[in-house]
Design an enzyme around this catalytic site. Structure first.
Site, short mmCIF file in Angstrom:
data_model
loop_
_atom_site.label_atom_id
_atom_site.label_comp_id
_atom_site.label_asym_id
_atom_site.label_seq_id
_atom_site.Cartn_x
_atom_site.Cartn_y
_atom_site.Cartn_z
N LYS A 15 0.82 -1.07 0.12
CA LYS A 15 -0.10 0.08 0.12
C LYS A 15 0.87 1.29 -0.10
CE LYS A 15 -2.07 -1.39 3.68
NZ LYS A 15 -1.41 -2.46 3.86
N ASP A 85 -1.99 7.88 3.73
CA ASP A 85 -1.50 6.73 4.06
C ASP A 85 -2.00 6.18 5.39
OD1 ASP A 85 0.08 4.41 3.39
OD2 ASP A 85 1.55 5.11 4.47
N GLU A 86 -2.23 4.84 5.58
CA GLU A 86 -2.57 4.47 6.75
C GLU A 86 -3.90 5.11 7.20
OE1 GLU A 86 -1.13 1.94 8.26
OE2 GLU A 86 0.82 2.13 7.25
N GLN A 88 -6.84 3.68 7.93
CA GLN A 88 -7.43 3.17 9.13
C GLN A 88 -7.50 3.77 10.53
OE1 GLN A 88 -4.43 1.75 7.74
NE2 GLN A 88 -3.20 1.20 9.35
#
Length: 189
Positions: A15, A85-86, A88
């Site tokens: 990712k 990014d990231e 979550q």
């Protein structure tokens, strides 16, 4: 027409390297990107997007009170793309700010992150993205124990799998492994 893309996958699915590649491609074409990452992910330093292959770049850190829409809207020269990014680890209010960037500013937003935590539950940021994204795309990787698609994240403490505890613990391959469903419930350890 600008859209909100949510690209998710298990750990080690590439990712971050994909985000870095997209940023590079935009910039090689003379276009501007803005890159964001949650401040809670400090494995490589706060405000750093890094891939396990060794490539990294600076990013704007996202805290609980960060207003992504205001940051992007305040840019004198608007970006051609916003990358996160990231994802979550972002909140629903951040996801709604990303929706605003797409809908009100006409800027495409591409977001990368995990879908589920080690308890096999959706992260709140991922759940909000599933509800709001125009396009949801899976980035696939394989189970560390077999050749099936990895769909779950297995957490280890002292070499033993755990299924409860603190949801957010920033760590790497020594703590988490991407596995298929059968190996999540019955790991060969």
């Amino acid at each position: 027409m600008a859209q909100l893309y949510f690209r998710y996958g298990a750990m080690n699915a590439s990712k971050s390297i994909q985000l870095l590649t997209v940023a590079h491609n935009y910039e090689q074409s003379g276009k501007k990107v803005m890159v964001f990452t949650p401040a809670v992910d400090d494995r490589f330093g706060v405000g750093k997007v890094a891939s396990r292959v060794g490539i990294s770049r600076d990013a704007i850190p996202i805290n609980e009170e960060t207003d992504l829409f205001q940051i992007v809207a305040a840019e004198e020269i608007r970006p051609d793309c916003v990358l996160v990014d990231e994802a979550q680890f972002i909140g629903k209010h951040h996801v709604m700010q990303l929706v605003q960037i797409v809908d009100d500013l006409g800027i495409p937003v591409i977001v990368y992150g995990l879908l589920k935590n080690f308890k096999n539950e959706l992260f709140p940021g991922s759940a909000a993205l599933l509800c709001e994204a125009d396009k949801v795309e899976e980035i696939k990787t394989v189970c560390v124990y077999c050749n099936k698609k990895a769909t779950h994240i297995l957490k280890f403490k002292n070499g033993k799998p755990v299924y409860s505890g603190e949801t957010i613990e920033i760590a790497g391959n020594d703590t988490y492994s991407s596995v298929c469903r059968p190996h999540y419930y019955n790991p060969p350890v």
